[in-house]
Design a protein around this motif. Structure first.
Motif, short mmCIF file in Angstrom:
data_model
loop_
_atom_site.label_atom_id
_atom_site.label_comp_id
_atom_site.label_asym_id
_atom_site.label_seq_id
_atom_site.Cartn_x
_atom_site.Cartn_y
_atom_site.Cartn_z
N LYS A 31 -20.90 13.46 -32.68
CA LYS A 31 -20.58 14.60 -33.57
C LYS A 31 -21.87 15.24 -34.09
O LYS A 31 -21.98 16.46 -34.15
CB LYS A 31 -19.70 14.12 -34.73
CG LYS A 31 -19.40 15.16 -35.78
CD LYS A 31 -18.56 16.30 -35.24
CE LYS A 31 -18.13 17.21 -36.37
NZ LYS A 31 -17.09 18.13 -35.97
N LEU A 32 -22.83 14.41 -34.47
CA LEU A 32 -24.12 14.91 -34.92
C LEU A 32 -24.75 15.80 -33.85
O LEU A 32 -25.23 16.90 -34.14
CB LEU A 32 -25.04 13.73 -35.26
CG LEU A 32 -26.50 14.06 -35.52
CD1 LEU A 32 -26.66 14.75 -36.87
CD2 LEU A 32 -27.35 12.80 -35.45
N HIS A 33 -24.71 15.34 -32.61
CA HIS A 33 -25.32 16.11 -31.53
C HIS A 33 -24.48 17.32 -31.15
O HIS A 33 -25.04 18.36 -30.76
CB HIS A 33 -25.62 15.20 -30.35
CG HIS A 33 -26.78 14.32 -30.63
ND1 HIS A 33 -28.08 14.76 -30.59
CD2 HIS A 33 -26.83 13.02 -31.02
CE1 HIS A 33 -28.88 13.77 -30.92
NE2 HIS A 33 -28.15 12.71 -31.19
N LEU A 34 -23.17 17.23 -31.30
CA LEU A 34 -22.32 18.40 -31.09
C LEU A 34 -22.75 19.52 -32.05
O LEU A 34 -22.87 20.68 -31.65
CB LEU A 34 -20.86 18.01 -31.31
CG LEU A 34 -19.81 19.08 -31.10
CD1 LEU A 34 -18.60 18.48 -30.41
CD2 LEU A 34 -19.39 19.68 -32.42
N ARG A 35 -23.02 19.16 -33.28
CA ARG A 35 -23.47 20.14 -34.27
C ARG A 35 -24.83 20.71 -33.91
O ARG A 35 -25.09 21.90 -34.11
CB ARG A 35 -23.52 19.50 -35.66
CG ARG A 35 -22.15 19.24 -36.24
CD ARG A 35 -22.24 18.57 -37.59
NE ARG A 35 -20.92 18.37 -38.15
CZ ARG A 35 -20.65 17.48 -39.08
NH1 ARG A 35 -21.60 16.71 -39.58
NH2 ARG A 35 -19.42 17.35 -39.53
#
Length: 140
Positions: free
Chosen positions: A99-103
């Motif tokens: 999720k962090l990298h999706l952002r």
């Protein structure tokens, strides 16, 4: 009733793993398109929608797993279950890390290349092997 709960636990686990396998693959493809423009927007939309589906899979995997443990509390005294739960906690952390990298992809601040994401894509494979072996073989 127990078999239905177990079946639903497995179905949602498969849903979750499908996302854990595919989201890093989308990141591989995303690193190979422009950081802005229509391709970037399309990739961000695909990643966001996949993340939503896999999050539902994760939450329901946890819910049905906890329900199973309330019906079969003796499993909590067995070493294989502790090891499996450790893998599930680690996978949940990996899920959050994605999720962090999706952002970061959405913000255009990704610094990782396609090779990194190809390797990151292998982590859930190892966890899946471990979890299945622990549940079926019960080596502890």
């Amino acid at each position: 009733m127990l078999l239905w709960i177990k079946a639903l636990h497995v179905v949602f686990m498969v849903t979750w793993f499908a996302g854990l396998f595919y989201l890093p693959r989308l990141f591989v493809y995303h690193t190979q398109v422009a950081a802005t423009g229509p391709e970037h927007e399309r990739m961000c939309t695909m990643e966001r929608k996949l993340y939503a589906i896999m999050t539902v899979g994760m939450v329901l995997t946890w819910a049905f797993g906890i329900w199973l443990l309330t019906l079969l509390p003796g499993y909590m005294a067995q070493g294989w279950m502790h090891a499996k739960l450790a893998l599930v906690v680690a996978l949940s952390g990996y899920h959050g890390w994605l999720k962090l990298h999706l952002r970061r992809f959405a913000a255009g601040t990704n610094t990782r290349n396609h090779v990194f994401w190809r390797w990151a894509n292998e982590a859930p494979v190892l966890a899946l092997f471990g979890a299945v072996i622990l549940v079926i073989v019960k080596p502890f």
